[in-house]
Design a protein around this motif. Sequence first.
Motif, PDB file in Angstrom:
ATOM      1  N   THR A   3       9.611   8.208   2.234  1.00 31.55           N
ATOM      2  CA  THR A   3       8.003   8.788   3.183  1.00 31.55           C
ATOM      3  C   THR A   3       9.579  10.336   3.724  1.00 31.55           C
ATOM      4  O   THR A   3       8.830  10.881   3.988  1.00 31.55           O
ATOM      5  N   SER A   4      10.549  10.602   3.324  1.00 31.41           N
ATOM      6  CA  SER A   4      10.576  11.612   3.310  1.00 31.41           C
ATOM      7  C   SER A   4      10.491  12.571   2.377  1.00 31.41           C
ATOM      8  O   SER A   4      10.086  12.869   1.827  1.00 31.41           O
ATOM      9  N   THR A   5      10.538  14.132   3.029  1.00 29.43           N
ATOM     10  CA  THR A   5       9.816  15.355   2.486  1.00 29.43           C
ATOM     11  C   THR A   5      11.419  15.956   1.368  1.00 29.43           C
ATOM     12  O   THR A   5      12.948  15.954   2.850  1.00 29.43           O
ATOM     13  N   PRO A  10       6.555  21.444   3.162  1.00 29.85           N
ATOM     14  CA  PRO A  10       6.570  21.776   4.522  1.00 29.85           C
ATOM     15  C   PRO A  10       6.424  20.260   4.700  1.00 29.85           C
ATOM     16  O   PRO A  10       6.463  18.943   4.857  1.00 29.85           O
ATOM     17  N   PRO A  11       7.212  20.453   6.913  1.00 24.52           N
ATOM     18  CA  PRO A  11       6.268  19.387   6.723  1.00 24.52           C
ATOM     19  C   PRO A  11       5.302  18.955   7.058  1.00 24.52           C
ATOM     20  O   PRO A  11       4.586  19.759   7.167  1.00 24.52           O
ATOM     21  N   GLN A  12       4.725  17.030   7.972  1.00 22.36           N
ATOM     22  CA  GLN A  12       3.572  16.676   7.707  1.00 22.36           C
ATOM     23  C   GLN A  12       3.234  16.881   9.230  1.00 22.36           C
ATOM     24  O   GLN A  12       3.681  17.381   9.710  1.00 22.36           O
ATOM     25  N   MET A  13       1.593  17.696   8.438  1.00 26.20           N
ATOM     26  CA  MET A  13       0.890  17.799  10.183  1.00 26.20           C
ATOM     27  C   MET A  13       0.030  15.891  10.443  1.00 26.20           C
ATOM     28  O   MET A  13      -0.420  15.802   9.446  1.00 26.20           O
ATOM     29  N   ALA A 170      12.033  27.689  14.864  1.00 23.27           N
ATOM     30  CA  ALA A 170      12.458  26.505  15.144  1.00 23.27           C
ATOM     31  C   ALA A 170      14.199  27.349  15.652  1.00 23.27           C
ATOM     32  O   ALA A 170      14.171  27.468  15.455  1.00 23.27           O
TER      33      ALA A 170
END
Length: 173
Positions: A3-5, A10-13, A170
């Motif tokens: 499940t890694s991006t 973009p990061p998951q919301m 960030a």
Amino acid sequence: MSTSTGAGAPPQMPLGQAAIVTLGVIVLIAGFVALGAWLHVTPLYAGFLLLWAWSALHELSMKALPGALIGALTGAGMSFLLQTGAATGNTALIIAALLLMVVALFLVVAGRAALACNQSTMLFITVLNAPVIQAGEDFRQVIVAIALGAVWFGIVAWVISRIVPAPAAAPAS
């Protein structure tokens, strides 16, 4: 199953936040469609195209809205000239419109005159010169729809920017 991006993803919301954003987008779209219907502006796709250019290319930056709008109007204007030349059989106008488009492309590639010749210009030239659009679109209405989209989406984005805090930057690594 991973499940890694990826590095560029973009990061998951969080799902709840995604649902709220989705509902907000639906209300935004419904409001624009209702406003367009009330004002009898039919080619609303042009306003949505401006929204796409502004949001995808500039992340709804208020500073970028003028360039996105001017680029959209520039592309629509050149497309209107081409349509008018084709509809009237005016070869000189067709050639002039095509030469303007080549000059606009050159300016985008060269990074010059970016307020008028930018990604938004190229997007509008590409879409508005599709044969199905060129064949019967009223470009006066297209320009009205672009302006209406700029006003509607600009006001909504400005209001949201006043209500929702900006995301924290960030930390540098």
